[in-house]
Write an enzyme that holds these catalytic residues in place. Structure first.
Site: not given
Ligand code: FRU
Length: 482
Positions: A42, A219
């Site tokens: 992300d 998310e």
């Molecule tokens: C989304 C996610 C988020 C989390 C991060 C962990 O891709 O699963 O929810 O904070 O990636 O790397």
């Protein structure tokens, strides 16, 4: 040596050790943001501060898989040329020992404040989650302040990805969540000082309203005003495919409506996917000093054949999308590549006025692995128009069905797989190809298709065909970095 120093040194050693192999990969992109080694996911903490854009990112330096994430860091003054900075955050403290997960940034008193999720798991795999604060004067070195938000009652520990903003003198934080009855939700908090936060309820989902039955986890939420409306972007998990919709393992999209900062109530419409391609997830936006709402997405989807990508043997995995400006047009949020990207164009545009009559054509000077194509004034008389990119991908618009299709050769088993959307009319396409990525902006941003694809590295052909008569104007630029 502190735990933080140990982790930094280990990550830098990994970068040094694998630098050469990473750079040797024919599928390494030329103008996208990638990890120096390991896995990137992300976009985090995206902000413009004192004229500098900072884009942090979820980073696993030690393998091409997920795990205890770091925050890597890129900076830029123009969204085109980026500098890879020192590591911003390592998972060194007890409250984040299994990962400094996703979060956001806000400027306060001249300092960058980042809010992120401290992910903690015990030996049995039980999860704890803390929303943490770290402060930086220069955006490079951070002073960790520890947890500022603890898990409220009513949610499981799948509670993460704080996005913070200021509105009418108050700070707000939205957090991606799962309720104890396993519904996806967005929780909202408020604060007067960024340190003390009060839980204010569920903003969206959680078994109520239009998102009542909409997956088991949301998310990366992001709520912001855009062109007189309020847009909530989030990435729901657990949706079933429905015709051409929701074909990826998880989705990324938005609802639009009206947010009342007093009561934190949010009236909104139906969910729309932001992108129609194979690889788009966890987008995050910021507002820059030109008043633009700019978005970066992660060009992948969790749990979607991640371990099959051919780049893994070269010790790296995944990339960001290009930066896109958001606009509300009619009922939809459009994504428009930022104007700065024209700086990527090398000298010498190739132009053609093209008429196809039941034929397949290659055009003089139109080939390459890192190119931008602009097709305008597209006119299709019945039948379809198609654009094929070597042996890796194909774009097809069917005039009579009003369906746009993107096909690629699967990197798992070589079969052809597709993503589609309905489209009333195909007027224009802006296409960015970067060795193993493609981003297609249709009709100036009405629809986008974002995907990785893996053509044979020795091929760079681009061809066009029409089943009946099709006409368009074409411009092609070779793209370069810097
Ligand atoms: C989304 C996610 C988020 C989390 C991060 C962990 O891709 O699963 O929810 O904070 O990636 O790397």
């Amino acid at each position: 040596m502190t735990r933080d120093e140990q982790l930094r040194q280990a990550a830098y050693a990994e970068m040094d050790e694998h630098k050469e192999i990473v750079e040797r990969d024919p599928y390494r992109l030329r103008y996208h943001l990638m990890p120096p080694v390991g896995l990137l996911n992300d976009p985090n903490g995206f902000i413009q501060s004192r004229g500098v854009y900072h884009l942090y990112y979820q980073w696993m330096p030690f393998k091409t898989g997920h795990g205890a994430k770091f925050w890597g860091h890129y900076s830029s003054t123009d969204l085109v040329d980026w500098t890879h900075e020192e590591i911003a955050l390592t998972p060194s403290e007890w409250y984040e020992k299994n990962g400094c997960y996703s979060g956001s940034a806000i400027e306060h008193d001249g300092n960058i404040h980042v809010f992120y999720t401290g992910n903690v798991k015990d030996e049995e795999g039980n999860r704890e989650t803390y929303q943490c604060l770290a402060v930086s004067e220069d955006g490079v070195t951070f002073d960790k302040k520890g947890p500022v938000v603890h898990l409220p009652v009513g949610f499981t520990a799948h509670f993460r990805d704080p996005k913070v903003w200021k509105q009418d003198g108050t700070y707000y934080m939205v957090v991606g969540a799962q309720t104890t009855d396993l519904k996806g939700a967005v929780a909202i908090f408020r604060s007067e000082n960024l340190a003390d936060w009060t839980y204010s309820g569920i903003l969206a989902g959680g078994g109520r309203g239009k998102l009542a039955d909409f997956g088991y986890m949301f998310e990366c939420p992001d709520l912001f005003p855009l062109d007189g409306e309020d847009v909530l972007i989030f990435s729901p998990q657990g949706l079933e495919a429905e015709g051409m919709k929701y074909r990826n393992v998880y989705q990324a999209g938005y609802v639009k409506g009206s947010f009342d900062p007093e009561s934190t109530a949010f009236e909104h419409g139906d969910f729309e996917e932001l992108d129609r391609g194979f690889d788009f997830y966890a987008p995050q936006t910021t507002l820059d000093d030109k008043g633009r709402r700019i978005l970066y997405g992660w060009m992948s989807v969790p749990d979607q054949n991640e371990q099959n990508h051919p780049t893994i043997e070269y010790k790296w995995l995944h990339t960001m999308t290009l930066p896109r400006e958001l606009k509300v047009v009619g009922d939809k949020v459009w994504q428009i590549p930022v104007g700065e990207l024209t700086a990527l164009r090398a000298e010498g545009v190739v132009e053609h006025r093209v008429t196809l009559m039941r034929e397949n054509k290659e055009l003089e000077g139109v080939r390459g692995k890192t190119v931008e194509l602009q097709l305008d004034d597209i006119r299709i008389e019945n039948g379809w128009l198609d654009l094929t990119i070597s042996d890796g991908a194909r774009l097809l618009y069917h005039q009579s069905d009003k369906v746009f299709t993107f096909e690629r050769k699967s990197y798992v088993d070589g079969t052809v797989e597709k993503r589609q959307c309905t489209l009333n009319e195909l007027k224009s396409m802006q296409i960015f190809i970067d060795t193993s990525s493609i981003e297609i902006f249709i009709n100036g941003g009405e629809e986008t298709f974002t995907s990785r694809f893996y053509p044979s590295p020795n091929l760079d052909r681009i061809s066009f065909s029409a089943s009946k008569k099709a006409e368009f104007r074409l411009k092609k630029w070779s793209l370069k970095r810097g």
